[in-house]
Enzyme design. Sequence first.
Site, mmCIF file in Angstrom:
data_model
loop_
_atom_site.group_PDB
_atom_site.id
_atom_site.type_symbol
_atom_site.label_atom_id
_atom_site.label_comp_id
_atom_site.label_asym_id
_atom_site.label_seq_id
_atom_site.Cartn_x
_atom_site.Cartn_y
_atom_site.Cartn_z
ATOM 1 N N THR A 26 80.957 -29.715 -22.137
ATOM 2 C CA THR A 26 81.104 -28.267 -22.235
ATOM 3 C C THR A 26 82.367 -27.808 -21.508
ATOM 4 O O THR A 26 82.925 -28.516 -20.687
ATOM 5 C CB THR A 26 79.884 -27.543 -21.647
ATOM 6 N N TYR A 186 81.053 -16.402 -8.082
ATOM 7 C CA TYR A 186 81.305 -17.766 -8.558
ATOM 8 C C TYR A 186 80.736 -18.805 -7.596
ATOM 9 O O TYR A 186 80.016 -19.727 -8.014
ATOM 10 C CB TYR A 186 82.804 -17.964 -8.735
#
Length: 275
Positions: A26, A186
Amino acid sequence: MRPTAASEGEGGAGEKPLRGRAALVTGVSRRSGIGFAVARRLGELGADLYLQGWREHDAGQPWGEEPAGSEEMVRALQEETGVRVGYSEVDLGSSEAPECLVAGARQAYGHLDVLVANHARSSSGGSGSLGSLTAREIDAHLAVNVRATMLLVQAFALGHDGRPGGRVVLFTSGQHLGPMPGELDYVTSKGAVHQMTLSFAGDLIRHGITLNTVNPGPVDTGYLTEEERGTISSRRPHWRWGEPGDAARLVGWLCTDEAAWVVGQVIDSEGGFRL
């Protein structure tokens, strides 16, 4: 995009230790990124590839989209590696996307042996600082970086047929080694990936699948200014930033039989950055 057939690469099994295996990677959307380097390395080792990217995310970032486009990127991978390459444009922020993506990869090749969850949503323009946090961005980071990763691993494990060589590699960041105050949404999501490593590995190893996590350290993926590149380089023992290939070589090794005894580890591959 359906897998593209290519002629079989040269070399025996020892030179192509992943020949006959299929890998889903991915976060492959730019040739300068870690995901592309990982895919290329797995292809060099013989694995057929099924890739996921999401250009819409890149378009909203300072680095922008892949200039040549996804079809050219896939063609380049096929030519460089000589393996079959499939590509799917999927938003992993959707709760249904991980299962559909794994199913697509498995349908393309009949089986799936390797999952590398390299994708990530990341803050830009200081949006991850304490004063700039929003519920929407926090939720988006958790959906892509945590939920999608968990569901990808689940779908991979539930459909694994028990054949030797089952491998999962996740990606975290350096949030456990030092503060990253401008990227709070994040780093919180990547901290969750770090913490899921051991427990997920303990479950998967009973099914013959190893899981490990890589922290690649600061990597130059084409978004740096010359000033940033020079400043960090002067602080590093190797006098350079990390390159996507540095992470790719480690991931490639973790996916081979040589790394079968490595399980549940978070590996910091930073080139001495913090020394």
